[in-house]
Design a protein around this motif. Structure first.
Motif, short mmCIF file in Angstrom:
data_model
loop_
_atom_site.label_atom_id
_atom_site.label_comp_id
_atom_site.label_asym_id
_atom_site.label_seq_id
_atom_site.Cartn_x
_atom_site.Cartn_y
_atom_site.Cartn_z
N VAL A 52 -27.28 -3.68 -2.39
CA VAL A 52 -26.37 -2.53 -2.37
C VAL A 52 -26.29 -1.95 -0.97
N PHE A 53 -27.41 -1.83 -0.30
CA PHE A 53 -27.42 -1.28 1.06
C PHE A 53 -26.55 -2.14 1.98
N ALA A 54 -26.73 -3.45 1.90
CA ALA A 54 -25.97 -4.36 2.77
C ALA A 54 -24.47 -4.30 2.49
N ALA A 55 -24.09 -4.11 1.23
CA ALA A 55 -22.68 -4.13 0.86
C ALA A 55 -22.00 -2.78 1.05
N GLU A 56 -22.72 -1.67 0.80
CA GLU A 56 -22.06 -0.38 0.72
C GLU A 56 -22.44 0.60 1.83
N ILE A 57 -23.52 0.32 2.57
CA ILE A 57 -23.98 1.27 3.59
C ILE A 57 -23.93 0.67 4.98
N ALA A 58 -24.53 -0.50 5.15
CA ALA A 58 -24.62 -1.10 6.49
C ALA A 58 -23.26 -1.29 7.19
N PRO A 59 -22.19 -1.64 6.47
CA PRO A 59 -20.92 -1.87 7.17
C PRO A 59 -20.41 -0.67 7.96
N ALA A 60 -20.79 0.53 7.56
CA ALA A 60 -20.34 1.73 8.27
C ALA A 60 -20.95 1.84 9.66
N PHE A 61 -21.97 1.04 9.94
CA PHE A 61 -22.68 1.15 11.22
C PHE A 61 -22.53 -0.10 12.09
N ARG A 62 -21.67 -1.00 11.69
CA ARG A 62 -21.44 -2.17 12.51
C ARG A 62 -20.57 -1.82 13.70
N ALA A 63 -20.87 -2.43 14.83
CA ALA A 63 -20.09 -2.18 16.04
C ALA A 63 -18.66 -2.65 15.84
N THR A 64 -17.72 -1.87 16.32
CA THR A 64 -16.32 -2.25 16.26
C THR A 64 -16.00 -3.26 17.35
N PRO A 65 -15.38 -4.40 17.00
CA PRO A 65 -15.08 -5.43 18.02
C PRO A 65 -14.19 -4.85 19.12
#
Length: 335
Positions: free
Chosen positions: A322-335
């Motif tokens: 759940v963390f990987a799918a719903e939380i982590a994406p908000a903190f990925r660097a924008t290309p």
């Protein structure tokens, strides 16, 4: 901001196979975390507890190095005063070699009286032993050939440490620190910084700012080293689940609350204080819905925390998913 794991295996229960069951479950948990994109594991090490905690972290990390390909493998921490520094340099370099340069060397001075007593090492020697061990480790990995060392606790004559680590000049050091003096020391030494799971967010960010200022004062770049903080993770969807999660948090704090230091630490340092602390308003743990946890993490990200190391007290792969799918994406660097 990046995400990893913090913690370690424990015995799964009673019986002759309890330890191996607990270790196997933990290994599966780490392998799944790597597949989900988590970037690191920092493994706790303790001795003489009687509760089945990991006592040989380098051994277990070496096994995990063979079962994984990408996730970085760290210690949190190896207590240097208990170790022969030449042997430790060889063991750490071997792990770095077998992991293809994925080892993060978390080190500390130690704090548990029972562990110092068990090893028959005076705790008042911890600071001096730590400093000497760091000196030997660095020489072992950076001297071009043989070297000799004559110190207060250790003597080595014309020795060479083999193998050489892959990471040069050596695996990165991480230091667990919380007091201003220890944070400044980590910066002076060029160590990455490990911050604890108990400090509230405001105090965590104060410590991170102190560390970056101390890096600059030491003539290092303000962002030359990394900061990681451990945080308990419990995802909830209902009021009942939230109540259960807070009960788990209270049990955890009853066992480890005496480790808390700094502003507000008194709330964790006795069972009665924990009972009346109002844990529902405590922001040191990631307890809540994905949206609530994302908001809490955004405060850490705004304070320039580089990495959050998650501790799921129940060790559930579902929480990682759940963390990987719903939380982590908000903190990925924008290309």
């Amino acid at each position: 901001m990046r995400f990893g794991l913090f913690g370690g295996a424990k015995a799964a229960g009673s019986g002759p196979d309890a330890d191996s069951q607990g270790y196997r479950a933990f290994i599966d948990y780490v392998i799944r975390a790597e597949a989900l994109g988590f970037e690191s594991l920092f493994m706790v090490e303790h001795h003489f507890t009687g509760v089945g905690q990991v006592s040989a972290s380098l051994n277990l990390l070496t096994y995990l190095a063979a079962r994984t390909r990408r996730i970085r493998l760290g210690t949190a921490v190896v207590v240097l005063p208990w170790h022969n520094p030449a042997l430790l340099a060889e063991q750490a370099a071997t792990l770095d070699l077998l992991s293809d340069g994925r080892f993060d060397f978390g080190i500390g001075k130690g704090y548990r009286k029972s562990e110092f007593a068990g090893f028959a090492i005076p705790q008042d020697e911890a600071e001096a032993r730590f400093a000497e061990c760091v000196d030997v480790l660095r020489r072992a990995w950076t001297e071009p050939g043989r070297f000799s060392h004559r110190g207060r606790f250790w003597r080595f004559d014309d020795v060479v440490v083999e193998p050489r680590p892959i990471q040069q000049p050596h695996p990165p050091f991480w230091m667990a620190a919380g007091s201003p003096a220890s944070i400044r020391r980590a910066a002076r030494e060029g160590f990455n910084l490990l911050l604890d799971q108990l400090a509230p967010i405001d105090l965590t960010l104060e410590r991170a700012a102190l560390y970056r200022d101390a890096l600059e004062a030491a003539g290092r770049g303000r962002h030359s080293c990394q900061i990681a903080v451990a945080r308990a993770l419990q995802l909830v969807e209902t009021a009942d689940e939230r109540e259960q999660a807070l009960a788990v948090r209270q049990r955890v704090l009853t066992h480890i609350g005496d480790l808390a230091r700094g502003r507000g630490a008194e709330r964790y340092q006795s069972a009665d204080a924990i009972q009346s602390a109002g844990l529902a308003g405590d922001d040191s743990a990631l307890i809540g819905t994905p949206e609530e946890i994302t908001a809490r993490l955004q405060r850490l990200a705004a304070g320039e925390i580089d990495q959050v190391l998650l501790i799921d007290p129940n060790g559930r792969q579902r929480s990682l998913e759940v963390f990987a799918a719903e939380i982590a994406p908000a903190f990925r660097a924008t290309p």
